[in-house]
Design an enzyme around this catalytic site. Structure first.
Site, mmCIF file in Angstrom:
data_model
loop_
_atom_site.group_PDB
_atom_site.id
_atom_site.type_symbol
_atom_site.label_atom_id
_atom_site.label_comp_id
_atom_site.label_asym_id
_atom_site.label_seq_id
_atom_site.Cartn_x
_atom_site.Cartn_y
_atom_site.Cartn_z
ATOM 1 N N CYS A 228 -2.707 -0.289 13.011
ATOM 2 C CA CYS A 228 -2.899 -1.543 13.756
ATOM 3 C C CYS A 228 -3.235 -1.341 15.226
ATOM 4 O O CYS A 228 -3.492 -2.294 15.939
ATOM 5 C CB CYS A 228 -1.705 -2.467 13.594
ATOM 6 N N LYS B 89 -8.508 -3.640 21.883
ATOM 7 C CA LYS B 89 -8.766 -4.724 20.927
ATOM 8 C C LYS B 89 -10.164 -5.300 21.107
ATOM 9 O O LYS B 89 -10.731 -5.870 20.188
ATOM 10 C CB LYS B 89 -7.717 -5.831 21.080
ATOM 11 N N GLU C 221 -18.002 -3.250 11.244
ATOM 12 C CA GLU C 221 -17.468 -3.637 9.940
ATOM 13 C C GLU C 221 -16.517 -4.833 10.025
ATOM 14 O O GLU C 221 -16.036 -5.312 9.009
ATOM 15 C CB GLU C 221 -16.776 -2.440 9.272
ATOM 16 N N SER D 94 -3.515 3.971 6.845
ATOM 17 C CA SER D 94 -3.478 2.805 5.976
ATOM 18 C C SER D 94 -4.850 2.148 6.056
ATOM 19 O O SER D 94 -5.493 2.158 7.101
ATOM 20 C CB SER D 94 -2.419 1.834 6.491
ATOM 21 N N GLU E 176 -12.226 -3.018 19.121
ATOM 22 C CA GLU E 176 -11.963 -3.245 17.697
ATOM 23 C C GLU E 176 -12.716 -4.483 17.186
ATOM 24 O O GLU E 176 -13.367 -4.438 16.144
ATOM 25 C CB GLU E 176 -10.452 -3.421 17.480
ATOM 26 N N CYS F 101 2.984 -1.942 22.150
ATOM 27 C CA CYS F 101 2.097 -2.958 22.749
ATOM 28 C C CYS F 101 2.672 -3.595 24.004
ATOM 29 O O CYS F 101 1.920 -4.078 24.851
ATOM 30 C CB CYS F 101 1.807 -4.059 21.750
ATOM 31 N N GLU G 138 0.848 -1.198 0.000
ATOM 32 C CA GLU G 138 0.000 0.000 0.000
ATOM 33 C C GLU G 138 0.886 1.251 0.000
ATOM 34 O O GLU G 138 0.633 2.213 -0.725
ATOM 35 C CB GLU G 138 -0.931 -0.001 1.219
#
Ligand code: SF4
Ligand code: SF4
Ligand code: SF4
Ligand code: FES
Ligand code: FES
Lengths: 165, 593
Positions: free
Chosen positions: B303, B362, B370, B323, B365, B521, B286
């Site tokens: 991410c 997370k 979607e 991204s 997420e 993380c 990308e």
């Protein structure tokens, strides 16, 4: 709502550069509001206009007892719940008023009628213990008041009858 | 003596320390650890708890050591009778309204308040409660639960949210005995600007902010014979779980972790590192495409879900810079329920994907609307109906939740044998390992982009400029005739600086990596508590050690990834990739609540 948001922007623009702007802005927004309180949407609009975090504006609005976060009645009745007044029947007095107005106290110790005509509060002591029980109506102190007198006062304010106190 | 130094005496130890040092930090220098429930070095200094008091000669009252700095010739006593009695009283005051439900509490045996109460020998609740009825829990968030009844008003969460993350989702509200930490209009974290980063849950000394647990749901899934339960583990778990299981800080426990998950009953133990390699393929291509075709630059990594909600909320006009790649967690779910299901002849509706993440965001997420492309894939093929909906990732457990479950199941972690991940979704390279540390995604992407763009092999795989331990790092990599300038940052406060540069048209970068949590993380909001800078350094060291030990250190060399492309996705950015591995963003506002 749209007009109100424009009005708020106007208030913000007038004060934004002052020292302590947020307090003056909130004060004026409350004063010019329909029911003398800061609604969630009004607070959010103040925050947006000042690019302040919502939580910060909320923190200030909840810190000062002066700000109301719920609609306030046109007429404010404050019943003393101090010891002296208690021994002279302020509890049944309070209950009577609440029943008469068809409302009950919420967690924050106040209640407002659905039509926003009356708000009932309690206070810890007016410092007029010798004249217990004490109730203030729209800022005027009424001492040694009876249930009957208080209800008549309320009726008068509601426009039902002449006051006879 | 240096003029910037002052001379102090602490319990008879004489020393010189830098002017401006807080008494509490000076005490640490002579090996005296003072208790503190509200102070957090470099982050929060609120002075509310009063447990850090010391006696200073010449001062009439006891001094809060976290609020006062040392002065020349100060003589400090840290454990006089008076000090000890005051500390005890202060803890007792904090306990007055506390629920005292330690046995059933998430933070039992890992709670600063409990530890202090123990240390001080407190055996009863001496002061009367001022709170008449319990306050309501905040259950609005998909990631976190707030229990104001456990809150001691230390202000750490407020300060972390404000100064480290520049989010200000929560604040001290009301006053006096009614003071509470709250969101705007008490709408709850789920209806606020909160990014779900969980940094507040890491610093909270009690159980007043914890992750929303999915432990029971996962145990239920494991017990259901009709389900195939797959687990994926984020890179940072292998350096965080050991700590949570009582091993040394930063212990590298990859093999034991795999054994533990197998013992728990997961049908396959896979690795989010597999999909981290996949992310690098998609994101690397990308980036190349954006550079070559004049797409939106700088491109920014996508991410870290706290970061995603942050940019959506505070810079909605800049989401084109993100991204379009899904995070490794979500790519894993989408591939597991399509490619892997097909390959193994599994009914996708019977697959449950569980992720072990160092992250509370997370959970949010995985719950985004979607994130159900595997369902769309099968629906399109006519295999499942619209009403048989499933998500790509079913349950997310934090490092802390996994540790609690292992303890509950009686698994003696430290003595487990090491074992290997299952194939094929368990294979990964060193590039995937370093996703765990801030700067890692950037390094991994550069390793692949360089080789793909130039056709040459990259000699030096480690970009030391990107590994420096500072808020914003930059580097320039010469790729053929292109000088590619990149930046790396962590914590949302720092990310704001880079976004403001873009807003002002002053950003010089082609590619930016943003991680929500301090040091990336490995310092995630779901990691083992405590998670201070020292622990984080050790976790980082272990991550780089794991990278160095990997057979392959470049994502595009992962054989299982090569097979995935050859037999299913065809090539990076293909149509299938777009459906399964890429996403879109939501424009939010910081004021519409
Ligand atoms: S927060 Fe700490 S002290 Fe309070 S109940 Fe939980 S473990 Fe016990
Ligand atoms: S999770 Fe992060 S953004 Fe949300 S309240 Fe906590 S620190 Fe703030
Ligand atoms: S929620 Fe935790 S961190 Fe926040 S003020 Fe309360 S005790 Fe402190
Ligand atoms: S108790 Fe009512 S005025 Fe003092
Ligand atoms: S740590 Fe000093 S007052 Fe809380």
């Amino acid at each position: 709502m749209h007009d109100r948001l424009v009005a708020i922007e106007h208030i913000v623009a007038q004060h934004r550069h002052e020292h302590g702007a947020l307090l003056s802005i909130l004060e004026e927004v409350q004063r010019t509001s329909e029911h003398n309180y800061l609604s969630k949407d009004e607070l959010a609009h103040v925050a947006r206009s000042l690019t302040l975090p919502l939580a910060d504006v909320y923190s200030v609005a909840t810190f000062y007892a002066f700000f109301n976060l719920k609609p306030q009645g046109e007429h404010v009745i404050t019943v003393c719940r101090g010891t002296a007044c208690h021994t002279r029947g302020s509890k049944p007095l309070l209950e009577k008023v609440l029943t008469y107005l068809g409302i009950s106290l919420e967690d924050d110790g106040s209640a407002t009628t659905a039509d926003c005509r009356f708000t009932v509060h309690t206070v810890a002591c007016f410092g007029q213990c010798a004249l217990a029980p004490v109730v203030s109506v729209d800022g005027v102190i009424h001492s040694r008041i009876t249930e009957k007198q208080l209800l008549m006062l309320i009726d008068a304010l509601a426009g039902k009858k002449e006051a006879v106190v | 003596m240096d003029s910037n130094q002052v001379h102090v005496t602490i319990d008879g130890n004489e020393l010189d320390v830098a002017q401006g040092t807080k008494i509490i930090d000076a005490c640490n220098l002579v090996g005296i650890h003072l208790p503190s429930l509200c102070y957090l070095k470099d982050i929060s200094s609120y002075g509310s708890c009063g447990v850090c008091v010391v006696e200073v000669e010449g001062a009439k009252r006891l001094v809060r050591s976290c609020m006062q700095s040392v002065q020349n010739n100060m003589v400090i006593h840290t454990h006089t009778q008076r000090v000890l009695a005051a500390r005890k009283t202060n803890v007792e005051l904090l306990l007055a309204n506390h629920e005292m439900t330690c046995t059933t509490c998430e933070r039992n045996l890992n709670c600063e308040l409990q530890e202090l109460a123990q240390q001080m020998g407190i055996r009863d609740q001496r002061f009367v409660k001022t709170r008449k009825k319990p306050l309501a829990l905040d259950l609005t968030s998909l990631s976190l639960v707030r229990n104001p009844n456990a809150c001691i008003l230390c202000n750490r969460c407020v300060e972390v949210c404000r100064s480290m993350q520049s989010v200000s989702a929560i604040q001290m509200t009301r006053r006096g005995l009614s003071t509470q930490v709250a969101t705007f209009a008490e709408l709850g974290l789920g209806n606020s600007v909160c990014t779900n980063c969980g940094q507040c849950s890491l610093v909270c000394p009690t159980a007043a902010i914890t992750e929303k647990s999915s432990e029971q749901e996962v145990l239920d899934a494991l017990a259901d014979p009709n389900l195939v339960v797959l687990v994926q583990t984020a890179p940072a778990i292998r350096v965080g779980l050991g700590e949570a299981m009582g091993m040394e800080e930063g212990a590298l426990v990859t093999g034991k972790m795999v054994s533990a998950l197998r013992t728990m009953g997961f049908d396959r133990v896979f690795d989010t590192q597999f999909s981290a390699d996949l992310t690098i393929m998609e994101e690397g291509y990308e980036l190349i495409e954006r550079i070559q075709k004049g797409g939106t630059l700088p491109m920014i990594t996508s991410c870290s879900p706290g970061w995603i909600k942050f940019i959506e909320t505070f810079y909605p006009e800049q989401t084109d810079h993100l991204s379009t790649c899904k995070s490794p967690q979500q790519m894993f779910g989408a591939i597991a329920k399509t490619y892997y299901a097909e390959k193994m002849g599994l009914d996708p509706a019977t697959i449950k994907v569980v992720s072990i993440m160092p992250c509370t965001a997370k959970k949010f997420e995985a719950g985004r609307n979607e994130m159900d492309s595997s369902h769309a894939y099968w629906q399109h093929k006519g295999v499942v109906g619209e009403d048989e909906h499933f998500c790509d990732v079913d349950y997310v457990l934090t490092t802390r939740e996994l540790a609690r479950m292992l303890k509950r199941l009686g698994i003696n972690f430290a003595s487990l044998q090491e074992s290997q991940f299952d194939d094929p979704l368990g294979e990964s390279t060193g590039s995937a390992v370093i996703f765990a540390a801030s700067g890692g995604v950037m390094e991994a992407a550069l390793r692949t982009a360089y080789e793909k763009l130039t056709g040459n092999s990259l000699e030096n795989l480690e970009f030391s400029a990107l590994r420096e331990r500072k808020g914003i790092r930059e580097a320039t990599l010469q790729i053929g005739d292109l000088a590619c300038k990149v930046a790396v940052t962590n914590t949302l406060g720092n990310a704001r600086v880079l976004l403001d540069q873009i807003k002002d048209g002053k950003s010089e970068y082609a590619f930016i990596e943003v991680m929500t949590c301090p040091d990336g993380c490995i310092g995630g909001g779901g990691q083992s508590i405590p998670s201070h800078a020292e622990q984080r350094s050790k976790r980082i060291e272990s991550i780089y050690e794991e990278d160095r030990g990997k057979q392959s250190r470049k994502s595009h060399e992962n054989p299982s990834i090569q097979t995935l492309y050859a037999s299913f996705l065809t090539e990076p950015l293909s149509e299938v990739s777009h459906h399964l591995l890429h996403t879109h963003y939501t424009k939010r506002s910081a004021w519409d609540y």
